[in-house]
Design a protein around this motif. Structure first.
Motif, PDB file in Angstrom:
ATOM      1  N   TRP A 165       0.830  -1.198   0.000  1.00  0.00           N
ATOM      2  CA  TRP A 165       0.000   0.000   0.000  1.00  0.00           C
ATOM      3  C   TRP A 165       0.867   1.251   0.000  1.00  0.00           C
ATOM      4  N   TYR A 223      -5.317  -0.787  -4.984  1.00  0.00           N
ATOM      5  CA  TYR A 223      -4.144   0.084  -5.127  1.00  0.00           C
ATOM      6  C   TYR A 223      -3.925   0.438  -6.595  1.00  0.00           C
ATOM      7  N   ILE A 269      -8.176   1.647   4.381  1.00  0.00           N
ATOM      8  CA  ILE A 269      -7.297   1.490   3.219  1.00  0.00           C
ATOM      9  C   ILE A 269      -6.573   2.799   2.932  1.00  0.00           C
ATOM     10  N   GLN A 299      -3.470   3.436   4.932  1.00  0.00           N
ATOM     11  CA  GLN A 299      -2.296   2.619   4.616  1.00  0.00           C
ATOM     12  C   GLN A 299      -1.603   3.050   3.326  1.00  0.00           C
ATOM     13  N   ALA A 300      -2.340   3.746   2.474  1.00  0.00           N
ATOM     14  CA  ALA A 300      -1.836   4.041   1.124  1.00  0.00           C
ATOM     15  C   ALA A 300      -0.788   5.137   1.132  1.00  0.00           C
TER      16      ALA A 300
END
Length: 439
Positions: free
Chosen positions: A258, A404, A271, A274-275
């Motif tokens: 990520w 992603y 999410i 984490q990216a």
């Protein structure tokens, strides 16, 4: 005293030789993508009546006509009609591939008082439009004062263009002596080459070059990508590439982590946390110098991808330039996948079934693209040099949330066959600016 003959022959030879070496450093400096060409009328201090080579021939849009005036100090003046912000002069020289020309560039607001913008400029040796940047000036008039060429006393220009306008940071001045990382920020990219090898961000940012596939153009300072039709390919692809792959946290070895990728702002909070980024915009200014001209599949000849957004297994966008050998201009369009890998074609300047469009882009013509994703809304903008922008919006499937994504830029050759005698068919593009941001 005539300027030309005030110097000894040895001094003239030395000056011309030095100028010819330095000319490429000026000739190819790139400009911001939103600079534009100003319409202009032309007049001159004299012209060659034998060929009707009057001043209007320098602004008629044709490289097959010319203005010619003989002697030191003979000038060609362009009138923009009103004061404009001028930053670039383009000149194409008659028989410029066999001789070089020397001249001054001057600007004026009133046509009477002149400021010296460039002094004793020497052209490069070619017949195409050459770019000569000048300090940004408000001017209605631009005057080219000629001092002949290395063969005779004639000043002969097939076309002259005046460019300018507001800048947006663009690529600045590119240095042909530096590797690509000396002109572009490549700290968050890796590159895949036509032998399927990958060069990591650390080596790329450290000055990596490949003499055939990835290097700095010796004239413009642009970043050159080339890829043959036939070569090694990466997993899940049958096409060769010389292409950058975004790596937002290159210290993390895994490209699928990520941290090395970004997600849509409509993804889940866990999410997004984490990216490596949320949403994104990639901008590039480039020219496609060559496309494939042979092969066994007609619909793939002349086709190359110059920008992408990639996901884990599908591609929200592949931006194509497509020009067949019989076409005068290339089409620009994109393909977009859903999560089941079903492709949809989207026309921009022409399309896969509308090739050779009248508003297409010629080989060697500079243009820019912008690919922007905000949530599931993708906006794609194409701007030819000196032309107006074409913008298309496309809504991505909701399945791209929590997936992603990463940008890619360079050349991804879309022709995997080569019927040339020496198997040398290939694609080539030169980038003059490249940025990627994730607000």
């Amino acid at each position: 005293m005539k300027r030309r003959f005030a110097l000894s022959k040895r001094m003239i030879f030395c000056l011309i030789s030095a100028a010819m070496l330095l000319a490429p450093l000026f000739e190819g400096q790139s400009m911001a993508a939103n600079e534009s060409k100003y319409p202009a009328s032309a007049s001159a201090s004299s012209y060659d009546t034998r060929c009707a080579c009057d001043a209007s021939k320098a602004v008629d849009g044709s490289l097959s006509t010319r203005w010619s005036g003989e002697g030191d100090g003979t000038w060609l003046k362009l009138d923009l009609g009103s004061a404009q912000s001028v930053s670039l002069v383009k000149i194409a020289f008659y028989n410029g591939d066999s001789r070089t020309f020397t001249f001054d560039i001057q600007t004026s607001t009133d046509g009477s008082n002149w400021l010296q913008a460039r002094n004793a400029v020497t052209s490069a040796q070619n017949n195409q439009l050459q770019s000569f940047p000048i300090p940004v000036a408000e001017a209605r008039y631009v005057r080219i004062v000629g001092y002949g060429n290395t063969s005779n006393d004639w000043n002969s220009y097939t076309e002259v263009e005046i460019w300018g306008g507001p800048t947006d940071g663009g690529s600045g001045n590119l240095d042909p002596a530096k590797p690509p990382s000396g002109n572009f920020d490549l700290t968050k990219w890796k590159i895949t080459l036509p032998d399927a090898s990958e060069i990591p961000a650390s080596a790329l940012a450290g000055g990596y070059e490949h003499p055939d596939w990835f290097y700095t153009d010796p004239v413009t300072g642009g970043m050159v990508f080339t890829s043959p039709n036939i070569g090694e390919t990466t997993t899940n692809s049958t096409y060769t590439r010389s292409e950058l792959r975004e790596m937002l946290n290159p210290s993390t070895n895994s490209a699928s982590s990520w941290a090395n990728n970004w997600v849509t702002s409509s993804s889940s909070p866990s999410i997004k946390s984490q990216a490596g980024g949320v949403d994104g915009t990639m901008k590039a200014t480039l020219r496609v110098d060559r496309v494939s001209v042979s092969g066994n599949e007609a619909d793939k000849i002349g086709r190359v991808v110059v920008g992408q957004i990639h996901g884990p297994s599908t591609e929200p966008i592949r931006l194509y330039y497509h020009k067949r050998p019989s076409d005068s201009r290339g089409a620009v369009y994109f393909g977009t996948d859903d999560l089941d890998n079903n492709n949809t074609w989207v026309n921009m300047l022409g399309g896969p079934n509308q090739l050779n469009p009248v508003n297409g882009i010629a080989l060697g013509q500079t243009w820019s693209y912008e690919i922007k994703v905000t949530g599931l809304l993708m906006t794609v903008k194409i701007t030819p040099e000196g032309g107006s922008a074409t913008t298309v919006t496309h809504t991505l499937p909701s399945g791209y949330n929590d997936k992603y994504l990463y940008f890619k830029a360079g050349v991804y050759n879309q022709n995997k066959s080569d019927t040339t005698p020496d198997q040398s068919d290939h694609v080539k593009a030169t980038f003059f600016s490249l940025t990627h941001v994730h607000p």
